[in-house]
Design a protein around this motif. Structure first.
Motif, PDB file in Angstrom:
ATOM      1  N   MET A   1       0.720  -1.666   0.008  1.00 57.94           N
ATOM      2  CA  MET A   1       0.223  -0.361  -0.288  1.00 57.94           C
ATOM      3  C   MET A   1       0.857   0.976  -0.291  1.00 57.94           C
ATOM      4  N   GLU A   3      -0.177   4.520  -0.596  1.00 59.33           N
ATOM      5  CA  GLU A   3      -1.049   5.426  -0.226  1.00 59.33           C
ATOM      6  C   GLU A   3      -1.176   6.457   0.916  1.00 59.33           C
ATOM      7  N   SER A   4      -1.017   7.345   1.692  1.00 57.45           N
ATOM      8  CA  SER A   4      -1.563   8.026   2.339  1.00 57.45           C
ATOM      9  C   SER A   4      -2.809   9.070   2.838  1.00 57.45           C
ATOM     10  N   LEU A   5      -2.530   9.036   4.181  1.00 57.01           N
ATOM     11  CA  LEU A   5      -3.585   9.522   4.504  1.00 57.01           C
ATOM     12  C   LEU A   5      -3.393  10.861   5.149  1.00 57.01           C
ATOM     13  N   THR A   6      -3.666  12.566   4.351  1.00 56.96           N
ATOM     14  CA  THR A   6      -3.223  13.639   5.306  1.00 56.96           C
ATOM     15  C   THR A   6      -4.526  14.135   6.052  1.00 56.96           C
ATOM     16  N   PHE A   7      -4.287  14.394   7.203  1.00 58.87           N
ATOM     17  CA  PHE A   7      -5.355  15.584   8.350  1.00 58.87           C
ATOM     18  C   PHE A   7      -4.974  16.910   7.753  1.00 58.87           C
ATOM     19  N   ASN A  29      -9.332  10.589  14.563  1.00 51.21           N
ATOM     20  CA  ASN A  29      -9.043  10.118  13.239  1.00 51.21           C
ATOM     21  C   ASN A  29      -8.226   8.744  14.192  1.00 51.21           C
ATOM     22  N   ARG A  32      -9.964   5.248  14.597  1.00 50.73           N
ATOM     23  CA  ARG A  32     -11.092   5.301  13.303  1.00 50.73           C
ATOM     24  C   ARG A  32     -10.463   4.270  12.385  1.00 50.73           C
ATOM     25  N   LEU A  33      -9.024   4.493  12.517  1.00 51.10           N
ATOM     26  CA  LEU A  33      -7.874   3.657  11.949  1.00 51.10           C
ATOM     27  C   LEU A  33      -7.628   2.518  12.158  1.00 51.10           C
ATOM     28  N   GLY A  34      -7.633   2.392  13.558  1.00 53.27           N
ATOM     29  CA  GLY A  34      -6.851   1.143  14.309  1.00 53.27           C
ATOM     30  C   GLY A  34      -5.935   1.351  14.624  1.00 53.27           C
ATOM     31  N   ILE A  35      -5.632   2.633  14.374  1.00 53.52           N
ATOM     32  CA  ILE A  35      -3.868   2.630  15.176  1.00 53.52           C
ATOM     33  C   ILE A  35      -3.898   1.971  16.393  1.00 53.52           C
ATOM     34  N   VAL A  67      -0.747  10.286   7.804  1.00 54.84           N
ATOM     35  CA  VAL A  67      -0.469   8.540   7.738  1.00 54.84           C
ATOM     36  C   VAL A  67      -0.154   8.005   6.975  1.00 54.84           C
ATOM     37  N   SER A  68       0.758   7.108   6.428  1.00 56.39           N
ATOM     38  CA  SER A  68       1.126   6.127   5.783  1.00 56.39           C
ATOM     39  C   SER A  68       1.053   3.548   6.241  1.00 56.39           C
ATOM     40  N   GLU A  69       1.755   3.340   5.473  1.00 55.10           N
ATOM     41  CA  GLU A  69       1.628   2.058   6.082  1.00 55.10           C
ATOM     42  C   GLU A  69       2.653   1.771   7.699  1.00 55.10           C
ATOM     43  N   LEU A 140       5.418   2.681  12.617  1.00 55.41           N
ATOM     44  CA  LEU A 140       3.893   2.219  13.371  1.00 55.41           C
ATOM     45  C   LEU A 140       4.140   0.888  13.490  1.00 55.41           C
TER      46      LEU A 140
END
Lengths: 141, 413
Positions: A1, A3-7, A29, A32-35, A67-69, A140
């Motif tokens: 994966m 992709e990454s998500l930016t907040f 957030n 919600r991502l289960g971190i 957030v990335s993998e 992570l």
């Protein structure tokens, strides 16, 4: 994966009482991502300290959490006065916070040291009179 | 599955968005014209009961009349009960009232609370415990921590709440005074100010199962009591609780009793969340003890009380004024908390807000939520049945709502 998500969060420098809001949003957030809870706490503390710094010293700024993998990156950018001596600023107990802020229990000189303590990497890029960008990484794995 | 105590009367629910907007965990949705509670997210705080203008929500409680098969019925009144009566001069009148309406004995939760205060003082001296110690007396707070603040789980005080200590002591007393009674003859009736305690009693605390047999609403008992208390008979019972025990009914009572200045007391669910966030971030220094109550004002603010919490609190102040500080002390040589007052296992963390068990999937869903959220009006009107535009976007991605056409505002444009 790949992709990454930016907040993205705008940290309001006008309102001291709202400082810490972005940190609460980030926490939601990441949940919600289960971190894992331990990581969420690290990110949340680093973010909180950074946010408070931006409000006290720089009149606010922008916060991005990416957030990335394999990692969570926190980038805090402001257009404040900049940090003249980064090594000195990193010392525990050193603070340039005004008395008005200290009287509220802030400005103990633990902000930057705590940000370093709770993250795996931290770099400070600062120019006096231009602003400061801090990049922190929490791994992570 | 966690058994809840908030009940919805679908026929009364108008499908307005009031509870939707007030739920602190976003556990409510409006579907098919009425509210629906997500049981995984509900923390039984009772906010929805409090704000409902159609009285469609209530707390599930038992009726005293339905449990007459117990030969020996013991009332365990919460101290908040004493704050409901105007011009109450003596707690004894309330206790006598409980006997007059049909209970065989009364054991005050306030009395047990004084023991919990003593245990708390001892527990705070224990080496190696995580500070600040967070009170576990409010079940909403315990559940909130287990759902949202896993890092603070070990800060919870592992000592049983006053109702459980009261239950143990009341049963022991009954068996000592009446050796002819069998265990099943004794019924322990807790008179509860709130919905959360009803759920707590049904679910227990971690692996601990409650010793209370029946929970009755304070509201229910109040009206029965009014009738008998009017008679003004001289009471034959006397209260065994002091200032400290009764003080537990309002916010700050529990924490001020530990005789340590480094405490914090907060009440109201929003404030509770703020304080927990602050503790989790480590920015409240040097605290020994934290008392948190989900209801404004503390237990006197529970949804099953009659009187406004501030008035109740003032009344309690005058009831407490001439009482001894505490009537229940541990023997001077007792330096440990009895084993049976500990709960061995704390509630486990349940990641309710997690989008998926798979991280990549969660990331994919979150990206979709952000995308959909960007196209929504962002006014959080609630007309779609979700509390906010963000929650609506999440509901679409989770497959809980058909699609974006449910948005009433976008529809019109």
């Amino acid at each position: 994966m790949s992709e990454s998500l930016t907040f993205h969060y705008n940290v309001d420098g006008e309102d001291f009482t709202s400082a810490g809001q972005a940190s609460v949003q980030v926490k939601k957030n990441l949940r919600r991502l289960g971190i894992p809870p331990e990581i969420i706490r690290q990110v949340s503390i680093a973010m909180y300290e950074g946010e408070i710094n931006m409000v006290i010293h720089a009149g606010g700024g922008d916060a991005d959490v990416i957030v990335s993998e394999d990692k969570i990156e926190i980038i805090l950018a402001d257009h404040g006065p900049g940090i003249a001596d980064i090594d000195l600023a990193m010392q525990e107990g050193y603070s340039t916070a005004p008395d008005s802020v200290r009287s509220l229990g802030f400005g103990a000189g633990m902000g930057l040291p705590n940000m370093k303590r709770y993250t795996d990497e931290m770099t400070i890029d600062s120019t006096v009179g231009v602003g400061t960008t801090i990049r922190m990484v929490v791994k992570l794995q | 599955m966690y058994a809840h105590s908030v009940e919805l009367d679908v026929s009364k629910c108008t499908g307005c968005t009031t509870c939707l907007k007030h739920c602190p965990t976003e556990a409510i949705r409006i579907r098919d014209g009425h509210a629906v509670i997500n049981e995984e997210r509900c923390i039984d705080c009772g906010e929805c009961i409090r704000v409902c203008s159609s009285n469609a929500k209530k707390a599930m409680c038992s009726k005293f009349e339905h449990y007459q098969h117990y030969k020996w019925k013991i009332a365990l009144p919460a101290p908040s009960l004493y704050g409901q009566f105007d011009n109450l001069e003596d707690v004894d009148t309330v206790l006598q009232g409980l006997l007059d309406i049909g209970f065989d004995d009364v054991f005050e939760v306030a009395q047990a609370a004084e023991f919990v205060t003593e245990y708390t003082r001892l527990y705070l001296k224990t080496q190696g415990i995580k500070k600040p110690v967070i009170s576990s007396a409010c079940p909403v707070v315990v559940r909130l921590i287990s759902l949202r603040y896993p890092y603070l789980r070990d800060n919870l005080m592992p000592i049983l709440p006053p109702i459980e200590i009261a239950a143990m002591m009341a049963r022991k007393k009954a068996k000592e005074e009446h050796p002819e009674l069998k265990d099943e003859d004794i019924g322990l009736f807790f008179i509860s100010p709130c919905a959360a305690k009803v759920s707590y009693i049904r679910n227990g605390f971690g692996n601990y199962k409650s010793k209370i047999d029946v929970v009755i609403s304070l509201k229910d008992i109040y009206f029965k009591l009014l009738g008998v208390m009017k008679r003004g008979d001289t009471p034959n019972v006397s209260s065994k609780a002091g200032m400290i025990g009764i003080g537990w009914a309002s916010s700050g009572g529990e924490s001020s009793a530990i005789l340590n200045d480094n405490y914090l007391a907060a009440d109201g669910i929003e404030n509770v969340n703020k304080v927990l966030d602050a503790i989790e971030n480590g920015n409240i220094p040097q605290l020994e003890f934290v008392e948190l109550n989900a209801c404004t004002g503390g237990c006197v603010g529970g949804v099953m009380t009659i009187e406004n919490p501030f008035i109740a609190r003032t009344r309690l102040q005058s009831v407490r004024r001439y009482l001894p500080v505490s009537l229940n002390r541990l023997p001077a040589d007792m330096h440990y908390v009895p084993e049976n007052c500990y709960c061995s296992e704390l509630p486990t963390y349940t990641p309710i807000s997690r989008l998926s068990e798979n991280f990549s999937e969660s990331m994919r869903m979150m990206a979709q939520i952000q995308e959909i959220r960007g196209t929504l009006p962002g006014i959080d009107c609630g007309a779609c049945g979700s509390p906010t535009c963000r929650a609506f976007a999440e509901d679409i991605v989770r497959g809980n709502v058909a699609d974006i056409t449910q948005c009433k505002v976008l529809d019109r444009s």
